[in-house]
Design an enzyme around this catalytic site. Structure first.
Site, PDB file in Angstrom:
ATOM      1  N   ASP A  37       0.839  -1.210   0.000  1.00 40.80           N
ATOM      2  CA  ASP A  37       0.000   0.000   0.000  1.00 40.80           C
ATOM      3  C   ASP A  37       0.867   1.251   0.000  1.00 40.80           C
ATOM      4  O   ASP A  37       1.979   1.246   0.534  1.00 40.80           O
ATOM      5  CB  ASP A  37      -0.911  -0.045   1.236  1.00 40.80           C
ATOM      6  CG  ASP A  37      -2.070   0.927   1.127  1.00 40.80           C
ATOM      7  OD1 ASP A  37      -2.277   1.518   0.044  1.00 40.80           O
ATOM      8  OD2 ASP A  37      -2.776   1.104   2.134  1.00 40.80           O
TER       9      ASP A  37
ATOM     10  N   HIS B 275       2.698   3.625  -8.942  1.00 43.63           N
ATOM     11  CA  HIS B 275       2.477   2.208  -9.257  1.00 43.63           C
ATOM     12  C   HIS B 275       3.703   1.628  -9.973  1.00 43.63           C
ATOM     13  O   HIS B 275       4.092   0.487  -9.722  1.00 43.63           O
ATOM     14  CB  HIS B 275       1.215   2.041 -10.100  1.00 43.63           C
ATOM     15  CG  HIS B 275      -0.044   2.342  -9.326  1.00 43.63           C
ATOM     16  ND1 HIS B 275      -0.286   1.812  -8.075  1.00 43.63           N
ATOM     17  CD2 HIS B 275      -1.121   3.127  -9.615  1.00 43.63           C
ATOM     18  CE1 HIS B 275      -1.454   2.256  -7.625  1.00 43.63           C
ATOM     19  NE2 HIS B 275      -1.977   3.053  -8.536  1.00 43.63           N
TER      20      HIS B 275
ATOM     21  N   THR C 169     -10.998  -6.944  -5.074  1.00 42.31           N
ATOM     22  CA  THR C 169     -12.329  -6.853  -5.699  1.00 42.31           C
ATOM     23  C   THR C 169     -12.864  -5.421  -5.576  1.00 42.31           C
ATOM     24  O   THR C 169     -13.719  -5.015  -6.352  1.00 42.31           O
ATOM     25  CB  THR C 169     -13.314  -7.837  -5.020  1.00 42.31           C
ATOM     26  OG1 THR C 169     -13.140  -7.758  -3.594  1.00 42.31           O
ATOM     27  CG2 THR C 169     -13.063  -9.268  -5.445  1.00 42.31           C
ATOM     28  N   GLU C 170     -12.331  -4.652  -4.612  1.00 44.80           N
ATOM     29  CA  GLU C 170     -12.786  -3.260  -4.425  1.00 44.80           C
ATOM     30  C   GLU C 170     -12.038  -2.296  -5.357  1.00 44.80           C
ATOM     31  O   GLU C 170     -12.473  -1.160  -5.573  1.00 44.80           O
ATOM     32  CB  GLU C 170     -12.551  -2.809  -2.967  1.00 44.80           C
ATOM     33  CG  GLU C 170     -13.491  -3.454  -1.947  1.00 44.80           C
ATOM     34  CD  GLU C 170     -13.183  -4.925  -1.671  1.00 44.80           C
ATOM     35  OE1 GLU C 170     -11.998  -5.321  -1.707  1.00 44.80           O
ATOM     36  OE2 GLU C 170     -14.141  -5.694  -1.450  1.00 44.80           O
TER      37      GLU C 170
ATOM     38  N   LEU D 216      10.545 -20.658  -4.227  1.00 45.27           N
ATOM     39  CA  LEU D 216       9.518 -19.742  -3.705  1.00 45.27           C
ATOM     40  C   LEU D 216       8.271 -19.736  -4.593  1.00 45.27           C
ATOM     41  O   LEU D 216       8.374 -19.634  -5.818  1.00 45.27           O
ATOM     42  CB  LEU D 216      10.118 -18.325  -3.655  1.00 45.27           C
ATOM     43  CG  LEU D 216       9.164 -17.193  -3.274  1.00 45.27           C
ATOM     44  CD1 LEU D 216       8.733 -17.308  -1.810  1.00 45.27           C
ATOM     45  CD2 LEU D 216       9.815 -15.834  -3.513  1.00 45.27           C
TER      46      LEU D 216
HETATM   47  C1  FPP Z   1      -1.779   0.332  -3.295  1.00 44.28           C
HETATM   48  O1  FPP Z   1      -1.384   1.643  -3.471  1.00 44.28           O
HETATM   49  C2  FPP Z   1      -1.374  -0.498  -4.378  1.00 44.28           C
HETATM   50  C3  FPP Z   1      -2.226  -1.124  -5.257  1.00 44.28           C
HETATM   51  C4  FPP Z   1      -3.679  -1.015  -5.243  1.00 44.28           C
HETATM   52  C5  FPP Z   1      -1.722  -1.943  -6.307  1.00 44.28           C
HETATM   53  C6  FPP Z   1      -0.474  -2.705  -6.003  1.00 44.28           C
HETATM   54  C7  FPP Z   1       0.147  -2.909  -7.290  1.00 44.28           C
HETATM   55  C8  FPP Z   1       1.464  -2.888  -7.591  1.00 44.28           C
HETATM   56  C9  FPP Z   1       2.560  -2.789  -6.622  1.00 44.28           C
HETATM   57  C10 FPP Z   1       1.861  -2.983  -8.983  1.00 44.28           C
HETATM   58  C11 FPP Z   1       1.296  -4.084  -9.807  1.00 44.28           C
HETATM   59  C12 FPP Z   1       1.506  -5.419  -9.258  1.00 44.28           C
HETATM   60  C13 FPP Z   1       2.125  -6.413  -9.906  1.00 44.28           C
HETATM   61  C14 FPP Z   1       2.167  -7.755  -9.254  1.00 44.28           C
HETATM   62  C15 FPP Z   1       2.801  -6.240 -11.189  1.00 44.28           C
HETATM   63  P1  FPP Z   1      -2.492   2.750  -3.502  1.00 44.28           P
HETATM   64  O2  FPP Z   1      -2.719   3.139  -4.909  1.00 44.28           O
HETATM   65  O3  FPP Z   1      -3.717   2.288  -2.798  1.00 44.28           O
HETATM   66  O4  FPP Z   1      -1.779   3.884  -2.686  1.00 44.28           O
HETATM   67  P2  FPP Z   1      -2.486   5.043  -1.854  1.00 44.28           P
HETATM   68  O5  FPP Z   1      -3.258   4.378  -0.747  1.00 44.28           O
HETATM   69  O6  FPP Z   1      -1.319   5.821  -1.345  1.00 44.28           O
HETATM   70  O7  FPP Z   1      -3.346   5.809  -2.802  1.00 44.28           O
END
Ligand code: FPP
Length: 251
Positions: free
Chosen positions: A31, A48, A77-78, A142
């Site tokens: 996150d 991202h 899912t959200e 892994l």
């Molecule tokens: C949360 O940050 C992150 C996500 C919802 C996506 C996690 C995805 C990645 C790390 C990249 C893609 C994954 C792979 C496996 C290639 P947020 O956007 O909720 O951050 P915020 O809470 O600060 O807005």
């Protein structure tokens, strides 16, 4: 001392953790990508992208220290509630990540797995995910499970539906329904429960991730945003985990 299993190097690496009680399964709620970007006056997409970069070091470290299962919450899912442009970007990053990294992961004996319902994704995403799963399916190192369109409640609801169907047609007797039977109807049926759940970015909640499986997991929260999370932070989390006393309801 741990063997560096990557890059065909026999170099030994020293970490301040007990080699004999490394968790078998670590789950991570990655996150803070958006806030990482906003603090740098960058678009969320940059967060991202940086988040994907962070994966490499964490997977490599987990593999080197003998973690058997690493489960990553990549798309819940959200997350469909996000703007369409952000959802598309996350899908694009997933495809790019798999195209770029699977070869190296395969070389290092990593198995790729998915938990969640990917049927809703575009064909291109499903194809790339299935390619990665197939290519690495016989690997014994892994196991990296990527949670995609995953929701813990939905997973449990689906398990209940399947169990009810089996009960209706006589394949399962009500008396046979117990914890291990329920576990066998979850996406994680062949994976042990995580001993350790990590969440980055300062949020202290579970957000519908592995609700059944985390019943006895240790939680480790950090203020660090996911793009800044490294193998060293993983080691710190494991070190803290190793200093906890796990009683599973006993004394
Ligand atoms: C949360 O940050 C992150 C996500 C919802 C996506 C996690 C995805 C990645 C790390 C990249 C893609 C994954 C792979 C496996 C290639 P947020 O956007 O909720 O951050 P915020 O809470 O600060 O807005």
């Amino acid at each position: 001392m741990f063997k560096n299993l990557w890059n065909n190097s026999n170099k030994e690496i020293s970490y301040n953790i007990n080699k004999d009680c490394v968790p078998n399964h670590i789950a991570i709620i990655m996150d803070g990508n958006g806030r990482w970007a906003t603090e740098r006056t960058l678009p969320r997409s940059a967060g991202h992208r940086a988040g994907v970069e962070a994966l490499r070091d964490v997977i490599k470290t987990a593999s080197n220290i003998g973690v058997k299962y690493l489960t990553l919450y990549a798309f819940s899912t959200e997350n469909w509630k996000r703007p369409e442009s952000e959802v598309s970007l996350l899908m694009k990053l997933l495809i790019e990540y798999l195209r770029k990294e699977v070869k190296e992961l395969h070389k290092n004996n990593v198995r790729i797995n998915v938990i969640g319902d990917i049927k809703q994704f575009q064909d291109e995403v499903i194809e790339e995910v299935n390619k990665a799963i197939n290519k690495t399916k016989n690997n014994t190192g892994l196991c990296v499970s990527i949670a995609l369109n995953y929701g813990g409640r939905l997973e449990i609801v689906n398990a209940i539906k399947h169990i009810a169907e089996n009960s209706k047609n006589g394949a399962i007797e009500i008396e046979d329904i117990n914890e291990s039977l329920v576990s066998s109807f979850l996406y994680t049926k062949n994976i042990p429960d995580p001993e350790l759940l990590i969440r980055t970015s300062g949020e202290i909640r579970i957000s519908n991730f592995l609700l059944w499986q985390c019943a006895y997991s240790e939680f480790w929260f950090t203020d660090i945003y996911w793009p800044d999370f490294t193998g060293e932070h993983l080691i710190k989390a494991i070190s803290d985990y190793q200093n906890r006393s796990r009683r599973f309801g006993g004394i």
